[in-house]
Design a protein around this motif. Structure first.
Motif, PDB file in Angstrom:
ATOM      1  N   ASP A 187      11.190   8.819  75.312  1.00 47.15           N
ATOM      2  CA  ASP A 187      10.765   9.307  73.996  1.00 47.15           C
ATOM      3  C   ASP A 187      10.662  10.825  73.954  1.00 47.15           C
ATOM      4  N   ALA A 188      11.371  11.503  74.864  1.00 43.52           N
ATOM      5  CA  ALA A 188      11.309  12.968  74.927  1.00 43.52           C
ATOM      6  C   ALA A 188      11.762  13.590  73.615  1.00 43.52           C
ATOM      7  N   ARG A 189      11.185  14.725  73.319  1.00 42.21           N
ATOM      8  CA  ARG A 189      11.594  15.450  72.117  1.00 42.21           C
ATOM      9  C   ARG A 189      13.018  15.983  72.262  1.00 42.21           C
ATOM     10  N   GLY A 201       9.530  17.199  80.907  1.00 45.10           N
ATOM     11  CA  GLY A 201       9.528  16.304  79.750  1.00 45.10           C
ATOM     12  C   GLY A 201      10.832  16.242  78.996  1.00 45.10           C
ATOM     13  N   ILE A 202      11.911  16.705  79.618  1.00 43.83           N
ATOM     14  CA  ILE A 202      13.227  16.684  78.984  1.00 43.83           C
ATOM     15  C   ILE A 202      13.965  15.413  79.417  1.00 43.83           C
ATOM     16  N   ARG A 203      14.577  14.732  78.474  1.00 46.02           N
ATOM     17  CA  ARG A 203      15.411  13.574  78.785  1.00 46.02           C
ATOM     18  C   ARG A 203      16.783  14.090  79.194  1.00 46.02           C
ATOM     19  N   VAL A 204      17.210  13.779  80.408  1.00 42.93           N
ATOM     20  CA  VAL A 204      18.488  14.265  80.922  1.00 42.93           C
ATOM     21  C   VAL A 204      19.442  13.094  81.089  1.00 42.93           C
ATOM     22  N   ALA A 205      20.633  13.219  80.514  1.00 50.95           N
ATOM     23  CA  ALA A 205      21.690  12.228  80.671  1.00 50.95           C
ATOM     24  C   ALA A 205      22.851  12.892  81.404  1.00 50.95           C
ATOM     25  N   PRO A 232      22.786   8.319  69.087  1.00 50.20           N
ATOM     26  CA  PRO A 232      21.627   9.030  68.542  1.00 50.20           C
ATOM     27  C   PRO A 232      20.564   9.278  69.612  1.00 50.20           C
ATOM     28  N   THR A 233      19.924  10.425  69.535  1.00 49.72           N
ATOM     29  CA  THR A 233      18.838  10.763  70.453  1.00 49.72           C
ATOM     30  C   THR A 233      17.538  10.901  69.676  1.00 49.72           C
TER      31      THR A 233
END
Length: 213
Positions: free
Chosen positions: A12-14, A43-47, A85-86
């Motif tokens: 659920d990261a911003r 807190g970063i979502r990394v793909a 979508p993110t």
């Protein structure tokens, strides 16, 4: 072929950051793992994803050499499409060649409202020992907000060299003292550890994301 991703950081990261690897090492190399962990800790979502030539090395199809960056631009676009979508703003980038490829598709993505910015970890401004072969033409007019994190002794572009290049005013540079192309410093020389620099990088990235999005 659908893109395969490695995910780190809160779902659920911003902010979400799509990262591609460098020319010679996979998406789960030691340096990519360490940078990803530092970013996820902020807190970063990394793909992460791999270009086809690198993914093929995992399946026994042989060690294919890296293609020209232009050849894999469509694969990066497909990666953005497949990610979907993110939760909030999406940023694209990568390590070395991965960041360069991201920078080459950034404006079309930014102008379409699909990304908020570009993050490069060790941008390959020129091949080692070939400072005349600059890879900066498209960076001169870049419209996308960009953050380039560069070691001061990176053989692909040092702190002495880069200020002489014509770069878009939308590009910010974060210099990491004595860092090499993997952003690693010599602690005995600089007083910094690799972990110190990655923490600095991740904290600066988070602040920059908040500023530009």
């Amino acid at each position: 072929m659908t893109t395969s991703f490695l995910f780190d950081g809160p779902e659920d990261a911003r902010f979400t950051l799509l990262l591609a690897h460098g020319a010679g090492a996979p998406m789960d190399s030691a340096s990519m793992n360490a940078a990803t962990k530092a970013l996820a800790d902020q807190g970063i979502r990394v793909a992460r994803f791999e270009f086809g030539y690198m993914a093929a090395r995992r399946t026994g199809d042989g060690r294919k050499p890296p293609p020209k960056a232009e050849k894999v631009m469509p694969e990066y676009v497909a990666g953005v499409d497949d990610l979907g979508p993110t939760n909030g703003p999406l940023f694209i980038g990568g390590k070395s060649m991965g960041g360069r490829v991201a920078s080459m598709i950034a404006d079309q993505m930014f102008e379409a409202g699909r990304i908020a910015g570009l993050i490069c970890l060790g941008y390959p401004f020129h091949p080692p020992a070939k400072p005349e072969q600059l890879r900066t033409a498209h960076l001169e007019e870049l419209k996308t907000p960009a953050l380039i994190c560069q070691g001061t002794r990176d053989e692909f572009g040092t702190r002495e060299e880069v200020p002489g290049y014509t770069l878009s005013p939308g590009i910010e540079l974060l210099w990491l003292e004595d860092g090499d192309h993997d952003l690693k410093p010599r602690k005995s020389v600089s007083g910094f550890s690799a972990a110190d620099h990655l923490r600095t990088l991740a904290e600066a990235t988070r602040r920059w994301m908040e500023k530009v999005s």
